[in-house]
Structures are given as structure tokens and as C-alpha cells.
Design a protein around this motif. Sequence first.
Motif, short mmCIF file in Angstrom:
data_model
loop_
_atom_site.label_atom_id
_atom_site.label_comp_id
_atom_site.label_asym_id
_atom_site.label_seq_id
_atom_site.Cartn_x
_atom_site.Cartn_y
_atom_site.Cartn_z
N VAL A 154 -15.89 -0.07 1.11
CA VAL A 154 -16.34 1.24 0.63
C VAL A 154 -17.28 1.88 1.64
O VAL A 154 -17.14 3.06 1.98
CB VAL A 154 -17.03 1.09 -0.74
N PRO A 184 -15.05 7.91 3.96
CA PRO A 184 -14.78 8.64 2.70
C PRO A 184 -15.64 9.89 2.56
O PRO A 184 -16.66 10.06 3.23
CB PRO A 184 -15.13 7.60 1.64
N LEU A 196 -18.18 11.98 0.09
CA LEU A 196 -19.22 11.56 -0.84
C LEU A 196 -19.51 12.68 -1.82
O LEU A 196 -19.72 13.83 -1.42
CB LEU A 196 -20.49 11.18 -0.09
N ARG A 206 -10.01 9.85 0.71
CA ARG A 206 -10.87 8.93 -0.04
C ARG A 206 -12.09 9.67 -0.55
O ARG A 206 -12.69 10.48 0.16
CB ARG A 206 -11.32 7.76 0.83
N VAL A 213 -15.78 8.91 -2.74
CA VAL A 213 -16.75 8.01 -3.37
C VAL A 213 -17.69 8.87 -4.20
O VAL A 213 -18.31 9.80 -3.68
CB VAL A 213 -17.52 7.20 -2.31
N THR A 214 -17.81 8.57 -5.49
CA THR A 214 -18.56 9.40 -6.43
C THR A 214 -19.71 8.60 -7.03
O THR A 214 -19.51 7.47 -7.49
CB THR A 214 -17.66 9.92 -7.56
N PHE A 221 -20.60 4.64 -10.53
CA PHE A 221 -19.92 4.62 -9.23
C PHE A 221 -18.42 4.54 -9.45
O PHE A 221 -17.93 3.73 -10.24
CB PHE A 221 -20.38 3.42 -8.41
N HIS A 257 -14.55 5.01 -7.04
CA HIS A 257 -13.92 5.11 -5.73
C HIS A 257 -12.44 5.46 -5.94
O HIS A 257 -11.71 4.68 -6.58
CB HIS A 257 -14.06 3.77 -4.98
#
Length: 405
Positions: free
Chosen positions: A173, A250, A252, A283, A285-286, A296, A298
Motif C-alpha cells: 500500500v 496510489p 490519496l 489505485r 487509498v482512502t 482505511f 484500498h
Amino acid sequence: MQEKKTGERRRRRSSDHGDSDGDEDSPAPNPSSSSAAPTAKKPQLLPSMIKNKVKRSEVHANLKQQKKTEKRKKLMARTAAEKRALELGEELPPRKVPRTIENTREADETICKGDDEELFAQFQSDEFSSILNKERTPKVLITTSRFHSTVRDAFIPLFVWRGPAFIFELLEVIPNATYYKRGTYELKKIVKYATKKDFTSIIVVHSNRREPDALLVIALPYGPTAHFKLSNLRLRKDIKNHGTPTSHPPELVLNNFTTQLGCRIGRLIQSLFRQDPDFRGRRVVTFHNQRDFIFFRHHRYILEPKENKLEDSSTNSKGKKTSVEVKARLQECGPRFTLKLRSLQHGTFDTKGGEYEWVKKVTGNGDQSQEILLIIQPLIPEVVVVNLWLYYLNRFRSGRPSSLV
């Protein structure tokens, strides 16, 4: 004795008849008049008042069906009213807003505004400005807690080991992240070593009985240090129809980090990732903050064009008009977990002389309307250090290793 009682009863009856006959002005009672005494309502029978299990379940099922029917009637009435308003060209009736914890929170004075020049000036000189301004490239060191041996205990089954798998997925990640075996090294020595090797952050994954339960994030070289509780961990293999991520940096996404402390935690998380994502990897990522819990996720996304047919009476059935609409589909890649902030410390990790910006207070009032998005609660540093030292001393005496050491 019986003759005396019967005589008294006759005298009472005669006196009652005499009073009613002598009172000529009083109207005769009418049983059909509205002035009659109202009948008492029968109390509602609740399922909890019934001792018989079969009867109790039957009454509960009837009440549930009754509520469902009433709800359906209200929905049909609202739909009919909206349809009638559309036909008449009137305004739609207002919909009721449900009462939730989110819309009943108390106002917070620490919420950051978009036109706060002082806040943006503070961002330009904080510990994360060099990374977020792309002057330095993020370089993350990931390690475990002390005495994290790989020897399996006899009473712990093999499928319970989730610490190494979680670290492996964290390496996928977070770009430019490296794992180092902890061994018996103290965390202060690791901080000095990572600073010399130009690392920008350290992530310590603490596990209890081979289950990850805490994260310690240290920003180098000047701090701060954040301690999170980790819960609800689901690895990639536990997620249905999961995807496989690529090696692209990724994108964000940070949601609801709106207070001063929330902005600080958001910038700490942001400093772990590169500021130039590769959009070809698709991709995302949250980190989503809700009710002081950071969720979280992904994902990978794909944009697909979809044709929609337009109904037009002027066109023939063969030559129908179409419109192209782009829709996005998501596929979760994992892992999935929840973070809860426990403390935020000035500088790097120091349990003896460290000053704390924020420490979670444990209150027993249960008022959730005051737990606003990461509230700042400054405390006296000396008191906090003593309390934390006693807490971890008790953990050490009980045979459980500390989550910060």
C-alpha cells in the motif's frame, strides 16, 4: 343481627329515594349524554410483559408486522403526494430529516476554515512541509514491537498469524516502504538509525497474541508521534472478489479531517505517501474519519463508457438516439482496518520526558454529541507522562509488552 342489617338497608334505600324525589330541579341522568365519564383505555400489552415464550414471540411478530404496514402506508402516501405535486406543477412536500449523531453534534470552535490565512502559514512551516512541497521523497521504515519472535506457540493455530501478512500488505500500500526486523533493539535507537539513513517516517506494528492491535507512526526527524488503536482488520484473502494492486503510486483521499488536530493527523498520514500519484495504476487509498474513527480502504477503479438509449417519438425504431455515459466501478484490494487515535506527542517517541499535544480522555457520561471530529484536549505534560508511565509499568508487571515499546 340479621334483622338489624336488613332494617338499615331499607332505611338507606328509602332515604335515597326520598332525596331523589325531593330534588325536583335536578335533571334526570341521561346515559347517552356526552357528560358521561370516559372509559379508561386498556393498557398496551408489550412483549416484555408476557412470560410465555410462545405468546411473547407471537405478540412481537404482530407488532413488527404492524409497524411494517404503517411504514409502507406512509411511503405510499408520500409517493402519491409527490406525484400529485408534479402533475399540478407545485413544489414537492419537504422530506423529514432523520435525527442522527452526525447532525446533532455540538458546534466546534476548532474547525478549520478555507480562508484561514494563519492556518495556511502554519502549514508552510510545520514538520511535514518539506515532504508535502515535494522537497523530500517519503521513505518509510516498517517494523514490529519488541520480542516479536517468529516461533509459533503451541496453543496458537497457524491460521491465526496475521501480523506478517498485514505488514506485507502495508508494504504494497505504502510506496517506498521497507521492513526491518525489530529484534530486541530499543525504539530510540531505531529512530536514530532511521534518521541517519534519511527515512522520513517509522511505522511500528504492535501485535498481541499474533493479532495486530496498534500502530505507532513517527515522523522524522522532528516528530510528531501518533499512537493509534487498530481494530476490525480484514486481510486481502478475507475480502470477497478482491483485486490485486499494482506497483503504481496510489492516489490519496482524506475525508472529514476538519479540526486543527484533524488537519495535523491528516498531514501526518499524507506525509507517508508520494505527492505525485500515477493515474495509470487506478489505485485509490482512502482514510475516512467519522465519529473519531478513521476507516482505511484500498481500491482500484475502472472507467467504462455505457450507452443509454434516448426515447424520441420523432425517430424511427431503427435509428434510435444514444448517449454515452462514463461510469466507474470499484474493486477492493485490501487490507481493511479501523484506526482510533489514542495520543499525539511532540517530537519523536519519548515516554519519560515527552510532551503530549493530545491524549484521549475516558469519560463516563456517554455523551457522543461532544466527541467531534478529533477534538483537541490539551493536558499538562507532566501529568500525562506520569499516567502513561504507570499504565505501561502495570502492563509490564502483568506480563504483557507495552504497545509503544
